[in-house]
Design a protein around this motif. Structure first.
Motif, PDB file in Angstrom:
ATOM      1  N   TYR A  94      35.258  -6.996 -10.662  1.00  0.00           N
ATOM      2  CA  TYR A  94      36.160  -7.692 -10.167  1.00  0.00           C
ATOM      3  C   TYR A  94      35.859  -9.162 -10.168  1.00  0.00           C
ATOM      4  O   TYR A  94      36.792 -10.032 -10.755  1.00  0.00           O
ATOM      5  N   LYS A  95      34.759  -9.638  -9.815  1.00  0.00           N
ATOM      6  CA  LYS A  95      34.428 -11.139  -9.977  1.00  0.00           C
ATOM      7  C   LYS A  95      34.467 -11.722 -11.231  1.00  0.00           C
ATOM      8  O   LYS A  95      34.844 -12.805 -11.518  1.00  0.00           O
ATOM      9  N   ALA A  96      33.958 -10.964 -12.185  1.00  0.00           N
ATOM     10  CA  ALA A  96      33.817 -11.247 -13.836  1.00  0.00           C
ATOM     11  C   ALA A  96      35.340 -11.404 -14.147  1.00  0.00           C
ATOM     12  O   ALA A  96      35.431 -12.328 -14.842  1.00  0.00           O
ATOM     13  N   TRP A  97      36.175 -10.407 -13.914  1.00  0.00           N
ATOM     14  CA  TRP A  97      37.648 -10.442 -14.219  1.00  0.00           C
ATOM     15  C   TRP A  97      38.223 -11.735 -13.682  1.00  0.00           C
ATOM     16  O   TRP A  97      38.900 -12.469 -14.522  1.00  0.00           O
ATOM     17  N   SER A  98      37.879 -11.893 -12.251  1.00  0.00           N
ATOM     18  CA  SER A  98      38.572 -13.046 -11.620  1.00  0.00           C
ATOM     19  C   SER A  98      38.329 -14.304 -12.477  1.00  0.00           C
ATOM     20  O   SER A  98      38.875 -15.202 -12.330  1.00  0.00           O
ATOM     21  N   ALA A  99      36.984 -14.562 -12.821  1.00  0.00           N
ATOM     22  CA  ALA A  99      36.864 -15.811 -13.613  1.00  0.00           C
ATOM     23  C   ALA A  99      36.970 -15.858 -15.076  1.00  0.00           C
ATOM     24  O   ALA A  99      36.847 -16.628 -15.844  1.00  0.00           O
ATOM     25  N   GLY A 100      37.436 -14.716 -15.492  1.00  0.00           N
ATOM     26  CA  GLY A 100      37.634 -14.443 -17.182  1.00  0.00           C
ATOM     27  C   GLY A 100      39.197 -15.046 -17.412  1.00  0.00           C
ATOM     28  O   GLY A 100      40.048 -15.270 -16.785  1.00  0.00           O
TER      29      GLY A 100
ATOM     30  N   GLY B 156      49.466   1.720  -7.187  1.00  0.00           N
ATOM     31  CA  GLY B 156      49.880   0.336  -7.589  1.00  0.00           C
ATOM     32  C   GLY B 156      49.073  -0.272  -8.622  1.00  0.00           C
ATOM     33  O   GLY B 156      48.347   0.219  -9.262  1.00  0.00           O
ATOM     34  N   ASN B 157      49.303  -1.620  -8.675  1.00  0.00           N
ATOM     35  CA  ASN B 157      48.858  -2.472  -9.841  1.00  0.00           C
ATOM     36  C   ASN B 157      47.879  -3.641  -9.400  1.00  0.00           C
ATOM     37  O   ASN B 157      47.562  -4.313 -10.008  1.00  0.00           O
ATOM     38  N   ASP B 158      47.446  -3.818  -7.956  1.00  0.00           N
ATOM     39  CA  ASP B 158      46.889  -4.874  -7.535  1.00  0.00           C
ATOM     40  C   ASP B 158      45.340  -4.519  -7.872  1.00  0.00           C
ATOM     41  O   ASP B 158      44.789  -3.507  -7.519  1.00  0.00           O
ATOM     42  N   PRO B 159      44.893  -5.460  -8.697  1.00  0.00           N
ATOM     43  CA  PRO B 159      43.426  -5.498  -8.854  1.00  0.00           C
ATOM     44  C   PRO B 159      42.509  -5.611  -7.702  1.00  0.00           C
ATOM     45  O   PRO B 159      41.233  -5.057  -7.977  1.00  0.00           O
ATOM     46  N   GLN B 160      42.856  -6.003  -6.665  1.00  0.00           N
ATOM     47  CA  GLN B 160      42.018  -5.796  -5.238  1.00  0.00           C
ATOM     48  C   GLN B 160      41.685  -4.382  -5.165  1.00  0.00           C
ATOM     49  O   GLN B 160      40.896  -4.006  -4.365  1.00  0.00           O
ATOM     50  N   THR B 161      42.379  -3.391  -5.658  1.00  0.00           N
ATOM     51  CA  THR B 161      42.168  -2.058  -5.531  1.00  0.00           C
ATOM     52  C   THR B 161      40.900  -1.861  -5.918  1.00  0.00           C
ATOM     53  O   THR B 161      40.233  -1.080  -5.094  1.00  0.00           O
TER      54      THR B 161
ATOM     55  N   GLY C 145      46.229  -7.736 -15.124  1.00  0.00           N
ATOM     56  CA  GLY C 145      45.349  -6.605 -14.291  1.00  0.00           C
ATOM     57  C   GLY C 145      44.830  -5.618 -14.720  1.00  0.00           C
ATOM     58  O   GLY C 145      44.897  -5.397 -15.811  1.00  0.00           O
ATOM     59  N   CYS C 146      44.069  -4.743 -13.942  1.00  0.00           N
ATOM     60  CA  CYS C 146      43.281  -3.652 -14.291  1.00  0.00           C
ATOM     61  C   CYS C 146      44.178  -2.674 -15.212  1.00  0.00           C
ATOM     62  O   CYS C 146      43.702  -2.312 -16.308  1.00  0.00           O
ATOM     63  N   ASN C 147      45.442  -2.348 -14.810  1.00  0.00           N
ATOM     64  CA  ASN C 147      46.048  -1.238 -15.539  1.00  0.00           C
ATOM     65  C   ASN C 147      46.696  -1.714 -16.792  1.00  0.00           C
ATOM     66  O   ASN C 147      46.886  -1.214 -17.385  1.00  0.00           O
ATOM     67  N   ASP C 148      46.884  -3.100 -16.928  1.00  0.00           N
ATOM     68  CA  ASP C 148      47.512  -3.728 -18.270  1.00  0.00           C
ATOM     69  C   ASP C 148      46.240  -3.408 -19.341  1.00  0.00           C
ATOM     70  O   ASP C 148      46.578  -3.313 -20.521  1.00  0.00           O
ATOM     71  N   CYS C 149      44.995  -3.327 -18.880  1.00  0.00           N
ATOM     72  CA  CYS C 149      44.001  -3.161 -20.027  1.00  0.00           C
ATOM     73  C   CYS C 149      43.356  -1.801 -19.893  1.00  0.00           C
ATOM     74  O   CYS C 149      42.997  -1.079 -20.916  1.00  0.00           O
TER      75      CYS C 149
END
Length: 161
Positions: free
Chosen positions: A62-68, A46-51, A75-79
């Motif tokens: 993940y925390k750095a992405w969440s604050a970015g 799937g595409n859930d960044p929580q993965t 999400g992760c797959n977009d990049c």
């Protein structure tokens, strides 16, 4: 059939090879199934960044992405996955999944995880795909080399120091 004849029949090279093949294949299937279930392998389809949080090593990323600036936008797959077609998207995901699993299982990764060149190219193409309205006229080169988006925008996404 006597016990001695039965024992001779069971100890033929062909029987031993077949038994060994069944054992090896069964062991691989068992360990593989356990690993997929334990690592929540289906979640990577799937595409859930929580993965990414399935591996504790990814928590700071993940925390750095969440604050970015991309949180809630990409999400992760977009990049980190190609946008050209589904085959290349899942090929890259499978290749990354293999290497992530291997390195995280063995512990053979640096404290500050670095992007591979092939993934850097995928990410650069994703930047150009999503930001084409801004980048279509930008083709900056340094000598013979095309400047990559992440050369200047290192803090976008989830740079962890």
């Amino acid at each position: 059939m006597s016990g001695e004849k039965r024992a001779r029949k069971l100890l033929t090279p062909r029987f031993i090879l077949e038994a060994l093949a069944v054992f090896v294949i069964g062991s691989l299937l068992g360990v593989g199934t356990f690993t997929v279930v334990y690592a929540k392998g289906w979640s990577y389809l799937g595409n859930d960044p929580q993965t990414c949080m399935n591996c504790h090593v990814m928590e700071p990323y993940y925390k750095a992405w969440s604050a970015g600036s991309h949180a809630g936008q990409a999400g992760c797959n977009d990049c980190h996955a190609p946008h050209d077609n589904i085959v290349s998207k899942y090929y890259v995901k499978a290749e990354n999944g293999f290497w992530h699993s291997f390195k995280f299982t063995t512990g053979w990764y640096p404290d500050n995880i670095e992007i591979r060149d092939s993934n850097r190219q995928v990410t650069n193409e994703a930047c150009l795909y999503c930001h084409s309205d801004l980048t279509s006229d930008m083709h900056i080169t340094a000598g013979d080399e095309q400047i990559q988006c992440m050369d200047c925008h290192t803090n976008v996404g989830h740079k962890v120091r």
